[in-house]
Design an enzyme around this catalytic site. Structure first.
Site, PDB file in Angstrom:
ATOM      1  N   ALA A  57      12.403  -2.029  22.001  1.00  0.00           N
ATOM      2  CA  ALA A  57      13.467  -1.956  21.002  1.00  0.00           C
ATOM      3  C   ALA A  57      13.424  -0.591  20.321  1.00  0.00           C
ATOM      4  CB  ALA A  57      13.278  -3.061  19.970  1.00  0.00           C
ATOM      5  N   GLY A  58      14.608  -0.124  19.920  1.00  0.00           N
ATOM      6  CA  GLY A  58      14.698   1.182  19.286  1.00  0.00           C
ATOM      7  C   GLY A  58      15.419   2.188  20.148  1.00  0.00           C
TER       8      GLY A  58
ATOM      9  N   ASP B  33      17.852   1.338  22.682  1.00  0.00           N
ATOM     10  CA  ASP B  33      19.250   0.900  22.743  1.00  0.00           C
ATOM     11  C   ASP B  33      19.491  -0.089  21.610  1.00  0.00           C
ATOM     12  OD1 ASP B  33      21.803   0.215  23.421  1.00  0.00           O
ATOM     13  OD2 ASP B  33      21.332  -0.622  25.381  1.00  0.00           O
TER      14      ASP B  33
ATOM     15  N   ASN C 164      11.127  -9.045  13.926  1.00  0.00           N
ATOM     16  CA  ASN C 164      10.526  -7.745  13.609  1.00  0.00           C
ATOM     17  C   ASN C 164      10.071  -7.704  12.156  1.00  0.00           C
ATOM     18  OD1 ASN C 164       9.861  -5.083  13.203  1.00  0.00           O
ATOM     19  ND2 ASN C 164      11.709  -4.248  14.120  1.00  0.00           N
ATOM     20  N   VAL C 165       8.750  -7.660  11.958  1.00  0.00           N
ATOM     21  CA  VAL C 165       8.197  -7.521  10.605  1.00  0.00           C
ATOM     22  C   VAL C 165       7.305  -6.287  10.528  1.00  0.00           C
ATOM     23  CG1 VAL C 165       8.313  -9.971  10.034  1.00  0.00           C
ATOM     24  CG2 VAL C 165       6.273  -9.074  11.185  1.00  0.00           C
TER      25      VAL C 165
ATOM     26  N   SER D 180       8.709  -2.800  11.335  1.00  0.00           N
ATOM     27  CA  SER D 180       9.408  -1.517  11.334  1.00  0.00           C
ATOM     28  C   SER D 180       8.974  -0.660  10.143  1.00  0.00           C
ATOM     29  CB  SER D 180      10.917  -1.729  11.265  1.00  0.00           C
ATOM     30  OG  SER D 180      11.577  -0.486  11.076  1.00  0.00           O
ATOM     31  N   PRO D 181       8.557   0.590  10.397  1.00  0.00           N
ATOM     32  CA  PRO D 181       8.153   1.468   9.310  1.00  0.00           C
ATOM     33  C   PRO D 181       9.339   2.088   8.586  1.00  0.00           C
ATOM     34  CG  PRO D 181       7.927   2.614  11.374  1.00  0.00           C
ATOM     35  CD  PRO D 181       8.355   1.220  11.711  1.00  0.00           C
TER      36      PRO D 181
ATOM     37  N   TYR E 185       9.007   3.570  25.380  1.00  0.00           N
ATOM     38  CA  TYR E 185      10.141   4.268  24.802  1.00  0.00           C
ATOM     39  C   TYR E 185       9.925   5.779  24.907  1.00  0.00           C
ATOM     40  CZ  TYR E 185      13.598   5.638  21.184  1.00  0.00           C
ATOM     41  OH  TYR E 185      14.628   6.212  20.486  1.00  0.00           O
TER      42      TYR E 185
END
Length: 318
Positions: free
Chosen positions: A98-99, A101, A189-190, A192-193, A277
């Site tokens: 994830a990130g 697309d 998602n817990v 993400s920065p 990624y």
């Protein structure tokens, strides 16, 4: 040289230039179309990084994927790479994280390029513009990145919460309702920065409240990191946000050498699937072929006939 001879010479020179130029373009076109791994790594991707800033390059990559201009796989996945997780069949265990697309517009192209699965998002209930620009930096010296339905294949949706939302679980519930009928799997998602306060949901009480109404079938053990190793050399090393790529490799392996070896280490450490990624940024879409080929070779070398046999087998002494 007479005028007539000079005219003939200039004509021949122009014809030769056209032939050479056309031949060069044809050569480049063939290498791009065939997804030549070394050509992408040594020429295409360095050229992209020299000519475009990180966000423009990312937008171009998404445009290419959306319009299916990504080289298609010409490598048949060996049987040893096929695996089954959550009652879903994966042709290979290598996926897009994830990130890459976020809007899910290039899923078909990434699956056709050889990935075993694609995870899109994070998806939030309401649109949000993202962090202020510039928000994407290349740490070239450190081989890292910093970043503030479909054809056959497995597709997951990464669910997030809006920055301005006060609801602990509401945004995730809305995401589940919307995408559960469409996705092969969902990710809560817990980590993400780039979303203020999101990582506070990793506390036991908050997590229990968040997942109380559902069942957890798997765990993605590492995201980007907010830590900054002392070894970083780039001038962008102090930028805020999540760090990914080479500096994260050892940390990620500890919680669960080169491309295929990196994936293999994580599988032997207990991972059923691996995602990438940053490698796409530095080596382009053909990198998935490299990973799969090397992974299959490593499995055979160690006597495993399938990925599932290697999961959790333990790290080898180097």
């Amino acid at each position: 040289m007479g005028a007539r001879n000079q005219t003939t010479f200039m004509k021949q020179l122009k014809e030769m230039a056209l032939i050479v130029g056309g031949g060069s373009l044809a050569f480049v076109g063939i290498q791009v179309y065939n997804g030549n791994e070394r050509f992408y790594r040594d020429y295409i991707m360095p050229c992209v990084m020299r000519c475009l800033d990180p966000e423009s390059a990312h937008n171009l990559a998404i445009f290419i994927a959306k319009h299916k201009l990504v080289p298609k796989q010409n490598y048949a996945d060996p049987a040893s790479l096929q695996t089954k997780v959550w009652d879903r069949e994966f042709s290979n265990p290598v996926g897009v994280a994830a990130g890459f697309d976020k809007d899910g517009v290039g899923v078909d192209a990434m699956l056709e390029s050889g990935f075993g699965f694609v995870e899109v998002g994070s998806v939030t209930p309401k649109p949000q513009p993202g962090n202020p620009k510039p928000r994407l930096f290349r740490l070239v010296e450190d081989k890292a990145m910093r970043s503030t339905i479909r054809c056959g294949g497995v597709v997951g949706v990464n669910l997030g919460k809006n920055k301005t939302s006060d609801s602990l679980v509401g945004d995730y519930v809305e995401g589940v309702r919307e995408f559960a009928p469409l996705a092969d799997y969902l990710v809560v998602n817990v980590s993400s920065p780039n979303t203020p306060g999101l990582r506070s949901l990793q506390g036991r009480q908050q997590l229990e409240e968040l997942i109380a109404k559902g069942r957890v079938d798997g765990l993605i053990v590492s995201n980007t990191t907010v830590s900054r190793p002392d070894s970083l050399q780039s001038k962008h090393k102090s930028e805020s946000g999540g760090l990914s790529g080479e500096p994260l490799k050892t940390l990620a392996t500890q919680t669960i050498v080169d491309i295929g070896q990196d994936a293999y280490e994580k599988i032997r450490a207990g991972a059923s699937l691996v995602q990438l990624y940053s490698a796409l940024v530095y080596q382009g879409p053909p990198v998935v072929k490299t990973i799969k080929r090397e992974l299959a070779e490593l499995l055979e070398k160690d006597g495993f006939t399938s990925v599932s046999q290697a999961v959790g087998a333990g790290l080898k002494d180097v």
